[in-house]
Motif scaffolding. Structure first.
Motif, PDB file in Angstrom:
ATOM      1  N   ASP A 156       0.836  -1.208   0.000  1.00 13.03           N
ATOM      2  CA  ASP A 156       0.000   0.000   0.000  1.00 13.03           C
ATOM      3  C   ASP A 156       0.865   1.250   0.000  1.00 13.03           C
ATOM      4  O   ASP A 156       1.806   1.380   0.788  1.00 13.03           O
ATOM      5  CB  ASP A 156      -0.919   0.016   1.214  1.00 13.03           C
ATOM      6  CG  ASP A 156      -1.829   1.218   1.216  1.00 13.03           C
ATOM      7  OD1 ASP A 156      -2.774   1.251   0.407  1.00 13.03           O
ATOM      8  OD2 ASP A 156      -1.578   2.145   2.015  1.00 13.03           O
ATOM      9  N   GLU A 157       0.556   2.212  -0.863  1.00 12.78           N
ATOM     10  CA  GLU A 157       1.394   3.402  -1.044  1.00 12.78           C
ATOM     11  C   GLU A 157       1.430   4.306   0.187  1.00 12.78           C
ATOM     12  O   GLU A 157       2.368   5.083   0.360  1.00 12.78           O
ATOM     13  CB  GLU A 157       0.905   4.203  -2.247  1.00 12.78           C
ATOM     14  CG  GLU A 157      -0.531   4.694  -2.114  1.00 12.78           C
ATOM     15  CD  GLU A 157      -1.013   5.426  -3.356  1.00 12.78           C
ATOM     16  OE1 GLU A 157      -2.139   5.967  -3.318  1.00 12.78           O
ATOM     17  OE2 GLU A 157      -0.281   5.458  -4.348  1.00 12.78           O
ATOM     18  N   ARG A 160       3.273   1.899   3.442  1.00  9.97           N
ATOM     19  CA  ARG A 160       4.715   1.646   3.333  1.00  9.97           C
ATOM     20  C   ARG A 160       5.550   2.823   3.839  1.00  9.97           C
ATOM     21  O   ARG A 160       6.748   2.701   4.068  1.00  9.97           O
ATOM     22  CB  ARG A 160       5.112   1.320   1.891  1.00  9.97           C
ATOM     23  CG  ARG A 160       5.149   2.493   0.927  1.00  9.97           C
ATOM     24  CD  ARG A 160       5.827   2.107  -0.378  1.00  9.97           C
ATOM     25  NE  ARG A 160       5.056   1.109  -1.085  1.00  9.97           N
ATOM     26  CZ  ARG A 160       4.313   1.355  -2.165  1.00  9.97           C
ATOM     27  NH1 ARG A 160       4.262   2.585  -2.652  1.00  9.97           N
ATOM     28  NH2 ARG A 160       3.638   0.400  -2.753  1.00  9.97           N
TER      29      ARG A 160
END
Length: 225
Positions: A156-157, A160
């Motif tokens: 997940d952007e 992370r």
């Protein structure tokens, strides 16, 4: 310690203890250096690259130096690693002041050969402690049982970019590595399709969450939606 043995810290004793000895040597402000009450003679200096602590050995003249990242507000004490030791008080204080002033780690290592700066410490200087921590957790065999969960979170952007810590089989995500009161959340995998999530506030309870809702739940808990 045998009372008949010579005191290896005569200069420290004469100054009234490690705290006044370091203040005198460094000319530091009173608010920048303080004792740690739960560890005898331990001293802490707050810096932008973590809290530097100094703990004198009991059987020999040796000042052990550690860096501590403040812990969570609940049951996690923080992240600590040793960076070296020396018996030279003035050299020790010079190193602490230099560290606090933000001198590069390469210069620190060259000037103070007693330092042992590992990959994580250098990641702090590069501004990459979070990515370094993720890489470590995703590669160390000891954490193999949590790899599926770690990979799901790391994909997940948003998540992370949170600092991860393993504790009792759960993954803890923290927004700001250096802020002990930073938003944080804990997640534990039950069976790959169900997870337990606990928000990072005192007294918070575990809540069961299905796999499809996990990322949204964690983002909401971290106020990052």
């Amino acid at each position: 310690m045998d009372p008949h043995r010579k005191d290896p810290y005569l200069d420290v004793t004469a100054a009234g203890g490690l705290l006044p000895a370091m203040k005198e040597a460094a000319k530091l402000d009173g608010g920048e250096i303080w004792p740690v009450p739960w560890i005898t003679d331990a001293i802490v200096i707050e810096t932008a690259r973590g809290h530097v602590s100094v703990v004198p050995a009991t059987e020999e003249r040796l000042f052990r130096v550690r860096v501590h990242v403040p812990g969570f507000t609940w049951d996690v004490p923080g992240f600590t690693w040793d960076i070296g030791s020396t018996g030279d008080l003035r050299l020790l204080v010079e190193m602490v002041v230099t560290w606090r002033d933000g001198v590069s780690f390469d210069e620190l290592a060259a000037r103070f050969t007693f330092l042992e700066l590992d990959d994580f410490a250098r990641a702090l200087e590069r501004g990459e402690p979070t990515s370094s921590q993720w890489a470590d957790l995703l590669s160390v065999e000891y954490h193999r049982r949590q790899w599926n969960l770690l990979r799901r979170l790391h994909a997940d952007e948003v998540l992370r970019n949170m600092f991860p810590v393993m504790s009792h089989g759960a993954v803890r995500l923290r927004v700001d590595l250096f802020d002990g009161a930073s938003r944080q959340v804990r997640v534990h995998e039950l069976d790959g399709e169900r997870y337990e999530v606990c928000a990072g506030v005192p007294g918070a309870s575990w809540v069961e969450v299905p796999a499809g809702d996990l990322i949204a739940c964690l983002r909401a808990a971290l106020n990052e939606e």
